[in-house]
Design an enzyme around this catalytic site. Structure first.
Site, mmCIF file in Angstrom:
data_model
loop_
_atom_site.group_PDB
_atom_site.id
_atom_site.type_symbol
_atom_site.label_atom_id
_atom_site.label_comp_id
_atom_site.label_asym_id
_atom_site.label_seq_id
_atom_site.Cartn_x
_atom_site.Cartn_y
_atom_site.Cartn_z
ATOM 1 N N HIS A 127 -1.017 10.344 5.318
ATOM 2 C CA HIS A 127 -2.018 9.338 5.665
ATOM 3 C C HIS A 127 -2.748 8.843 4.408
ATOM 4 O O HIS A 127 -2.815 7.629 4.150
ATOM 5 C CB HIS A 127 -3.010 9.970 6.655
ATOM 6 N N GLU A 128 -3.264 9.766 3.631
ATOM 7 C CA GLU A 128 -4.042 9.378 2.442
ATOM 8 C C GLU A 128 -3.155 8.685 1.410
ATOM 9 O O GLU A 128 -3.621 7.826 0.656
ATOM 10 C CB GLU A 128 -4.739 10.597 1.822
#
Lengths: 516, 516
Positions: B283-284
């Site tokens: 995600h990051e």
């Protein structure tokens, strides 16, 4: 005449400025508190640059740091400061505030004493010289170096004259004052002259003695880096580092950075050399404990800063040399080494103690041992004095260098500029007057330990038993808690009852290296 | 109507301002470049605070960051800006410059639209409410919360009115515009209304289908944290993260920080849960690649910033959900997991794919899966609309919350304020208008992948073969390189040929979860 704990407690309460009776001084305190908060940002991103930053971050980081520098410089050269400093000098201040004002003036002078045109010329000359030097040094290109170094020296001479005019001391003293406030070349010359009478003979004597002993065993690597880090952290803990107020990381060039509330140490691990990271960490922990123990309530004011480069070095060398190479401390380290890396004959306490006290004259200052190091510094101090006050020409440096290396260390450096006058970054970057700090630090460290032994006669036995509290207690009371309350000579006098006295350094070396 | 690579290249050359014909605009660019350099310092020390800082560093760090904030605020509210912005609007600007000026105005509005007294009241009200909420939430103390929350809402209503006056859109739209420029509640309401017609039924259908399947195997820990980190780094590498322009560290709350030239990701490793750190890192990394690929020559100007929170979330969810939970990607991860942690039945590709697509309605938004998440957001959006434009009273929130949770997710939350209206930090901290960004991001991500499939018909096969280049190429060309060149609706139109269209999100869920 040393201060008592009660006196210290009184000294350590920072008085609140009175905005009615001390309006200019109060405004100066407010401005310095703001500078301090902004400098915090620079300290952390500077540490990050060395410890964390990936390569593509460099350009934006340099631009951000330059923007902050410009902002700080603008605040430090604000025209209103001249008047504020003058008016504050007329206000009723107590001794602590007056000392703080003295440090504010020093801070102001550092940013304002030089005309902007000179600062610009200095930036250009040193940037050009330092950049070229990185290629010229390996090529032993003295002639090329001289060409860039002459403008650096020319600018530095003008700078010294400006600082001399602003401070009333001699040009070279004015340069030194930037690094060691209140120290004079007369004082340094006095103790270095004494050193020169006995150091070369002592070096020869120690060498002869060590040559007659059985060979020292080198620890056998490779040494796992994570294990080295675990060992470093354990040793830092034994040395009282506060891990709630700082951390240990890695960088190419080890340093102690960050801010007093959050000290960032770095070290560098080598696969086949245990000693460098370990003793480097012990050294940096000395710097770190000074910073971590500056008086909390003073922070934000110039008086709260560590006193000077020499006094800072006296802390790192108190840790690395006085304590770290002490047989009692080494005896405490021996079982740690065996526990982390498995036992081996080189980890025997006696062998380790001899390992960290090997003496061998060499051409390179940064590689020098505790005994020969001062010879490198005295040589540079004398050449700098000759450059700034004796009219020595750049072209004549190598001959003087050769003469002194032969006299002090018995080494021949003729034609070897690379390992001679071109070896340090200090001269190409214009940092004249800095070198004495290294040996002042070593001598002060010996003087501190002599005072500790007077206060704690069984100090050596206690160190051997792993009790380092007397060291930390003494340094905390006499050095750390004093910050910039006094200029260097008075700090020495108050801490140890006498001004800088090279006899303690001599006694330390003779005891450790000749068993006297 | 999508842009071509040639058009993009032309767009991506930042024009140099002409100081003669565009003096006000050129001065604005100069000021924004300086703000950008100073913001760099805050980004790095902010990351450091979360990833490195020891506890005793906190007070000094907070003071330093507040000093920087005050400095930036002073520069952003400089009275000269009003005139400069007005004059720049009259100067001959090209389209890129006009878009940059639009973003400068947005930046100015964010700092200047509110009276200082309102900003102060907001700071006090949100600080008090958020602080108390941390204790009230675990105690399920709704009555206590209401008391502090009312002033927060009151201030936010005034804020919304001020922003509405400044922008000419409705109060709630003006709040949303801070996070999603150009998006309106009419537009969000349109797509959310559509979503509501099919989402509750789809959730039930997926649950029934998954209940009929054999149980999913959970990977068996413990999972060594260093190995988890090694795996995270390897996955980031596969996802194209540039390690010369960023790094991965740890923090309690994972985030993507730093600056575009040096992106600092953090993650959090749990001993017994592999999925959280791994999917969190994926995600990051989506956030990070957006930042790392913003147009280099634009950096320093407001137009160079990532478009919005919703578009940022569309990148992290493109990575985590569209790509990360794609069976092709999961198939690529399976052998990595086995190599790092040893093989186990749970690491079979089919099991892993089912593991990352489990659907289970729950009370807590941040724990929600991809399918039920929008229900949480729609509920909050509708309550916020009612608070700001329908006159809903704070006391009436729980009843409305219960009603909507029952309708959208079939859950009973009566009396459970802790896991109801008190669960998020957004309301106590005054961040009204933010929630829609999460689901806009999820829907945009589905829309981007639909466009990718049109451009690359064999996309799924290529992902299954480990070739993620079509994803990175499409996002780079249509999103990353566009930065804030367009407002959100036009960005969507240019990227995918249509405005926000929930049909793609529906098709994505039906394909993945129902095999249609």
């Amino acid at each position: 005449m040393t201060t008592t704990p009660a006196q210290n407690a009184a000294l350590n309460a920072a008085p609140l400025p009175d905005p009615v009776r001390q309006p200019a001084y109060a405004e100066l305190e407010r401005r310095h508190a703001r500078l301090h908060r902004l400098e915090h940002l620079g300290a952390i991103v500077g540490w990050d640059q060395a410890a964390n930053m990936p390569p593509k971050g460099n350009e934006a980081r340099a631009a951000a740091m330059a923007e902050l520098d410009a902002l700080l410089h603008a605040q430090r050269t604000d025209a209103a400061l001249t008047d504020l400093l003058a008016r504050a000098g007329q206000e009723p201040l107590d001794d602590w505030q007056r000392a703080n004002l003295r440090e504010m003036r020093r801070d102001w002078r550092a940013s304002n004493a030089l005309p902007a045109s000179l600062v610009e010329r200095r930036t250009l000359a040193t940037a050009r010289c330092e950049h070229a030097w990185r290629g010229q040094r390996p090529a032993n290109d003295w002639a090329g170096f001289v060409e860039n170094f002459k403008p650096v020296l020319q600018v530095a001479r003008e700078e010294a004259q400006h600082l001399s005019d602003a401070t009333g001391v001699s040009p070279y003293d004015a340069l030194m004052d930037r690094y060691e406030p209140g120290m004079t070349s007369a004082e340094v010359g006095r103790v270095f002259s004494d050193l020169k009478t006995w150091l070369p003979g002592l070096i020869r004597e120690v060498q002869a003695r060590q040559a007659s002993e059985p060979p020292v065993l080198q620890p056998q690597g490779p040494f796992d880096r994570r294990t080295q880090k675990a060992l470093s952290l354990e040793v830092m803990g034994r040395l009282g580092f506060d891990f709630d107020a700082g951390r240990l990381d890695e960088s190419t060039h080890p340093f102690s950075g960050g801010v007093p509330e959050d000290v960032r140490l770095t070290t560098r691990y080598l696969d086949d050399d245990l000693q460098q990271a370990l003793m480097g960490t012990v050294h940096e922990t000395g710097h770190a404990r000074y910073e971590q123990n500056l008086p909390r309530s003073w922070l934000g004011q110039p008086i709260a800063r560590a006193r000077s480069y020499g006094i800072h070095e006296s802390q790192s060398l108190s840790f690395e040399m006085q304590l770290g190479a002490h047989p009692g401390f080494v005896g405490q380290m021996a079982p740690l080494l065996a526990r982390h890396f498995g036992d081996q004959p080189a980890f025997a306490p006696d062998n380790l103690a001899r390992l960290v006290t090997r003496v061998q004259p060499g051409l390179i200052r940064v590689d020098a041992d505790e005994v020969t190091y001062p010879a490198h510094v005295i040589l540079r101090f004398e050449i700098e004095q000759a450059l700034f006050e004796g009219g020595l020409a750049v072209e004549d440096i190598p001959a003087l260098w050769d003469e002194k290396m032969a006299a002090y260390l018995g080494l021949d450096t003729r034609g070897n500029h690379r390992d001679g006058a071109m070896q340090d970054v200090h001269w190409p970057s214009g940092a004249f007057g800095y070198f004495p700090c290294y040996t002042l630090g070593a001598m002060f460290a010996a003087q501190w330990f002599a005072a500790m032994r007077r206060a704690t006669p069984d100090l050596d036995a206690r160190l051997g038993a792993g009790d380092f509290a007397p060291v930390f207690g003494w340094l905390g009371e006499h050095i750390w808690s004093q910050a910039s309350r006094w200029e260097t000579p008075e700090l020495a006098l108050r801490a140890s009852g006498e001004p800088l006295n090279p006899a303690h350094y001599r006694a330390h070396l003779e005891r450790r290296y000749l068993g006297r």
